[in-house]
Design an enzyme around this catalytic site. Structure first.
Site, PDB file in Angstrom:
ATOM      1  N   ARG A 110      -9.101   8.150   9.519  1.00 23.38           N
ATOM      2  CA  ARG A 110      -8.959   6.884   8.778  1.00 23.38           C
ATOM      3  C   ARG A 110      -9.969   5.845   9.265  1.00 23.38           C
ATOM      4  O   ARG A 110     -10.334   5.816  10.446  1.00 23.38           O
ATOM      5  CB  ARG A 110      -7.514   6.370   8.909  1.00 23.38           C
ATOM      6  N   ASP A 302       2.743   0.786  -0.356  1.00 23.98           N
ATOM      7  CA  ASP A 302       3.322   2.039   0.133  1.00 23.98           C
ATOM      8  C   ASP A 302       4.262   2.688  -0.888  1.00 23.98           C
ATOM      9  O   ASP A 302       4.740   3.802  -0.670  1.00 23.98           O
ATOM     10  CB  ASP A 302       4.095   1.785   1.435  1.00 23.98           C
TER      11      ASP A 302
HETATM   12  C1  S3P Z   1       1.257  -2.302   7.202  1.00 20.17           C
HETATM   13  C2  S3P Z   1       0.296  -2.625   6.280  1.00 20.17           C
HETATM   14  C3  S3P Z   1      -0.117  -1.726   5.201  1.00 20.17           C
HETATM   15  C4  S3P Z   1       0.889  -0.603   4.974  1.00 20.17           C
HETATM   16  C5  S3P Z   1       1.360   0.017   6.256  1.00 20.17           C
HETATM   17  C6  S3P Z   1       1.995  -1.029   7.156  1.00 20.17           C
HETATM   18  C7  S3P Z   1       1.590  -3.299   8.257  1.00 20.17           C
HETATM   19  O1  S3P Z   1      -1.354  -1.140   5.559  1.00 20.17           O
HETATM   20  O2  S3P Z   1       0.324   0.396   4.132  1.00 20.17           O
HETATM   21  O3  S3P Z   1       2.310   1.034   5.980  1.00 20.17           O
HETATM   22  O4  S3P Z   1       2.645  -3.152   8.894  1.00 20.17           O
HETATM   23  O5  S3P Z   1       0.807  -4.239   8.436  1.00 20.17           O
HETATM   24  P1  S3P Z   1      -2.742  -1.887   5.221  1.00 20.17           P
HETATM   25  O6  S3P Z   1      -2.782  -3.124   6.014  1.00 20.17           O
HETATM   26  O7  S3P Z   1      -3.819  -0.925   5.629  1.00 20.17           O
HETATM   27  O8  S3P Z   1      -2.702  -2.096   3.734  1.00 20.17           O
END
Ligand code: S3P
Length: 416
Positions: A110, A302
């Protein structure tokens, strides 16, 4: 088959990670209950242990004492958890802790430049494997910056704010995407010098005067979405989701479900540590199609796998665009959703940044891949409830990353 009863789901994953990390910065001992039972959150706790932070856990209750961080004597293994890695990189770069981050194959593929780029502008330096893990912090952040998020990511926003929490001058972040705001709400609640003004957030050094806290983590709306979807699809269902997090930056799924004709009632609403919480009743309903574009994605980022499954049962054609972030989640979720729905006989067109889904389709039992992704496993388990022939998943156990009790709770709620 229907879904009946009431359920108190485990705590929200995003708030659980943050509760542990922020408690480690506080004077005194914090008490956290209803912590997420997922492996990702335990990963955060074990990284904090390696950094010298003492905590004890009994089931989903944790006591954690704030303290000074020390350089870890071995790599921080972040497993599958993007939130652990990205928030911790900001936090530790701010404190000039020389940690090296590693992860499983999914996490190691990632993108991490989205974190190292702004932190490098703050004066930090890193070595990395082509902007992926393993990543070593070589030198910490020194200068406050003003940063506009280039993508709708609360992890990026939080990493910059957490580094800024250790710097004298004001670090400013502009979030035009309105991503989840738990970092801001929680840091303010424990006494950080953090201000928000619309999409602008600023923070400065308050590392040493944060107050320990007690929190019952509200139930996770992202896991609730699976049961809400099942209750909507299975005729005669009636489900009460208790103590559910209703933060507006998180409940896009429920807003879209309502716009599709879903039967959703908020029966009670209150506030916990600055977060909106409520009891929410879901009953079965007939659905119509939806359209989502870039501005809609952060509040349901999500939940797109389960929304895509609902779209196959809705009247009309649903369209999702502006969701290219899904390509860099625990798996390429756009590809995973399309591949599995096609294997189930659905008509779905893959777009670079989303998908077009034909409604009112009969899904067929099939052998499906979970793509090593907990949310794909749980979404297609729900899809399997409406097929005549059973589905087979290659690795249903990967649900444990966020929600080990998923299959048990689903079993308890299903009645014939
Ligand atoms: C999260 C942010 C999201 C989400 C992840 C949890 C967080 O990711 O998809 O499951 O707790 O800040 P991104 O910030 O990459 O969108």
């Amino acid at each position: 088959m229907k879904i009946k009863g009431e359920v108190l789901l485990p705590g929200d994953k995003s708030i659980s990670h943050r509760s542990l990390m922020f408690a480690s910065l506080c004077k005194g001992t914090s008490h956290i209950t209803n912590l997420s039972s997922g492996q990702d959150v335990e990963t955060t706790r074990s990284c904090l242990t390696q950094l010298g932070i003492v905590s004890s856990r009994v089931e989903n209750s944790v006591e954690i004492a704030g303290g000074d961080f020390k350089d870890p004597s071995s790599d921080l293994d972040c497993g599958n958890s993007g939130t652990t890695t990205r928030l911790m990189m900001g936090l530790l770069a701010g404190k000039n802790i020389k940690a090296r981050f590693i992860g499983d194959p999914s996490l190691s593929s990632r993108p991490m430049a989205r974190i190292t780029d702004p932190l490098s502008s703050m004066g930090a330096s890193f070595s990395s494997n082509n902007n992926c893990l393993p990543i070593q912090i070589l030198d910490g952040a020194k200068d406050a910056i003003s940063y506009t998020l280039p993508m709708g990511s609360a992890q990026v926003k939080s990493a910059v704010l957490l580094a800024g929490l250790s710097l004298e001058n004001k670090t400013k972040v502009n979030d035009p995407f309105k991503t989840r705001d738990h970092t801001e709400l929680m840091l303010q609640a424990i006494g950080a010098d953090l201000q928000t003004d619309g999409m602008n957030i600023s923070v400065s050094n308050t590392n040493n005067d944060l107050n320990s806290f007690t929190i019952e983590v509200p139930s996770d709306p992202s896991t609730a979405a699976f049961f809400a979807a099942a209750a909507t699809l299975l005729e005669g269902s009636n489900l009460l989701l208790k103590n559910l997090l209703l933060n507006p930056t998180r409940i896009g799924f429920f807003d879209v479900l309502r716009s599709m004709g879903g039967a959703i009632d908020i029966e009670k609403e209150w506030s916990v540590n600055g977060e909106r919480v409520g009891d929410v009743r879901i009953q079965s309903a007939s659905l119509k199609a939806f359209e989502l574009s870039e501005k809609d994605i952060p509040s349901l980022v999500d939940e797109i796998p389960i929304l895509a499954i609902l779209a196959t049962q809705a009247k009309g054609v649903s369209k999702i665009t502006g969701a290219k972030e899904l390509r860099v989640k625990e798996c390429d979720r756009i590809h995973a959703i399309c591949k599995n729905l096609q294997a189930m006989g659905a008509q779905i067109q893959e777009l670079e940044d989303g998908m077009i889904i034909q409604g009112e389709q009969t899904l067929q039992g099939a052998s499906l891949s979970c793509f090593d992704d907990h949310r794909i496993a749980m979404s297609f388990t729900i899809a399997g409830l409406i097929t005549r022939r059973a589905i087979q998943l290659d690795d249903p156990g990967c649900a444990k990353i966020s929600f080990p009790e998923f299959y048990k709770i689903l079993d308890e709620l299903i009645s014939i």
